[in-house]
Design an enzyme around this catalytic site. Sequence first.
Site, PDB file in Angstrom:
ATOM      1  CE  LYS B  85      -4.154  -1.917   0.207  1.00 13.52           C
ATOM      2  NZ  LYS B  85      -5.074  -1.829  -0.950  1.00 13.52           N
ATOM      3  CD  GLU B 107     -10.395   3.216   0.260  1.00 18.56           C
ATOM      4  OE1 GLU B 107     -10.314   4.451   0.113  1.00 18.56           O
ATOM      5  OE2 GLU B 107      -9.651   2.414  -0.344  1.00 18.56           O
ATOM      6  CB  SER B 374       0.121  -8.045  -1.119  1.00 19.63           C
ATOM      7  OG  SER B 374      -0.686  -8.869  -0.290  1.00 19.63           O
TER       8      SER B 374
END
Lengths: 257, 394
Positions: B85, B107, B374
């Site tokens: 992210k 969000e 990830s």
Amino acid sequence: MSRIKKAFENKKAFIGFLTAGDPTLEKTEEFVLEMERAGASLIELGVPFSDPIADGPVIQAANIRSLSAGCTTDKIFETVASLRKKTEIPLVFLAYLNTLYKYGYEAFCKRCQDCGVDGVIIPDMPFEEKEELVPIASQYGVDIITMVAPTSKERIKMIAKDATGFIYVVSSMGVTGARSEITTDVAEIVEIIRSVTKTPTAVGFGINTKEQVHKYSSIADGAIIGSAIVKIVAQYGEKSGAKLYDYVSEMADALTK
Amino acid sequence: MSAGRFGKHGGQYIPETLMNEIHSLEAAYERYKNDAEFVAELDKLNREYAGRPSLLYYAEKMTKALKGAKIYFKREDLNHTGSHKINNVLGQVLLAKKMGKTRVIAETGAGQHGVATATAAALLDMECEIFMGKEDTVRQALNVYRMELLGAKVHPVESGTKTLKDAVNACMGEWTARVNDTLYVLGSVMGPHPFPTIVRDFQSIISKESRAQILEMEGRLPDVVMACVGGGSNAIGSFYEFIEDKDVRLIGCEAAGHGVDTDKTAATMAVGTEGVFHGMKSYFCQNEYGQIAPVYSISAGLDYPGVGPEHAYLKDIGRAEYVPVTDEEAVRAFEYIAREEGIIAAIESSHAVAHLMKIAPEMRKDQIIICTLSGRGDKDVAAIARYRGIDLHE
């Protein structure tokens, strides 16, 4: 002349909003007739959606009540067809685009024509995306009613030139819901719209008092109240009829004559 | 038709109130994406702050144990903040700053994107508010406190299913209320154009690196590139530079929850249909009337009823394949990679590892798989313990 045009002909319009199926579709039918009797010139019926991104908490909750009670797009069409045997008041849907997309644009617009729905307001379909729907809608005589927002600025003329039915002037930023103060210069927006089109304008988002109805119906061609009406239904449920009549009478009387 | 299409998917299905703002975001991105100063600043942040490039790690033990293809992991779990992210938020928050914004909103599902956004906002001196489903604030309480430590204000979202999609709804609502000083830092390759493109561009650093790394280490391209898919940002980042390499199979692993034949699933590609939601045309889990389905996965980060429009397009043209992976398979993979390789991978990433465990043994020993990890799995340890019936107290 279309039913929507007639609603604005030589008079100001009071537009009331109900979430269809809240608390039941039988009651929606009764409430529409009560609101008409109280002086509403046009009724906006919200087609409930699981994720109404442009709506505040009051209408969100109404969507959930309606869906939980088993309301569907098909059942709303049946309700409108039944209403059309009793009234000629213009009825427009407020529906999120996925409702139409999933139903099929052609099938949806055809049902609107068959049942007597005069127009559809789609809060998540801006000017740039409307071409996939508008030609189909106009083939079936359904007005796609477009919105102009406080942030629209140079987009106002472009939107207004293509508008059909009426133009929904969004008076506040954010989601739907009653506000004590509206700071947008609505008069300026309406003036720009009128410089390019004769399509009538109605102001909504945040309106809930007779003072606001009076003010905005003198600036524009009509005033829209949503959340404040839905709040009455939230409070009184099936017994809302008389309360809605009283509230809408008061608001419709406040229209600029 | 608006810009930003991937085949028929994508577009800008948003309220009129946001249109001018989204156009200025498009213009700003077009201006800065090739601006030498912006690119240099972002590159510096990626290297010196996020810790890029991330490792491409040869998992020798797992390769031997599974007796098939050579397994490489792209280690996004080693980035600062512990997931991919950060790649996107550094880019978007820097862009917000260039646009003169002073406040970012975002969000978050599992909390990874919220933590990353709060981190970038702290570093780049921006006000930060995070919207998180009430349900998720309970499942990921530690991440809520983490965001608060980083100076962000966290709003628990009480509407709807109280999860990721409701957090997106609330965040979009907040953006329509206040656009002047605020940029919505979207966490995945979803939403209205230009978000799917912006996020993909910032995430494609994953495959830029891994393509160069595998050529350096193996002297050839991999046979398979795989990643987990919720909205799809780490997957598109992992795929992007390989899309033109037609011999490289691209596999996205979705969260099947209890299984695609149950109603407790989030496998959009397996059970979804075409729709328009959250600003985009794509595939969504929905009923016959277009009501968005409440979805379920053990992984809060994959618990989303839609998928990014570029993935929908890659599926339509047959360039990428998408497979469902159940909770049970993902938990087993979580445990397996921990014991075998000493890596505690996120439960999201463990969905990809689970599918890797199925296909690697069927492949030849001279074939190569790159699987993206990830994120790291520290955040999931308590939930996995609960899943196994173990009562943990911190």
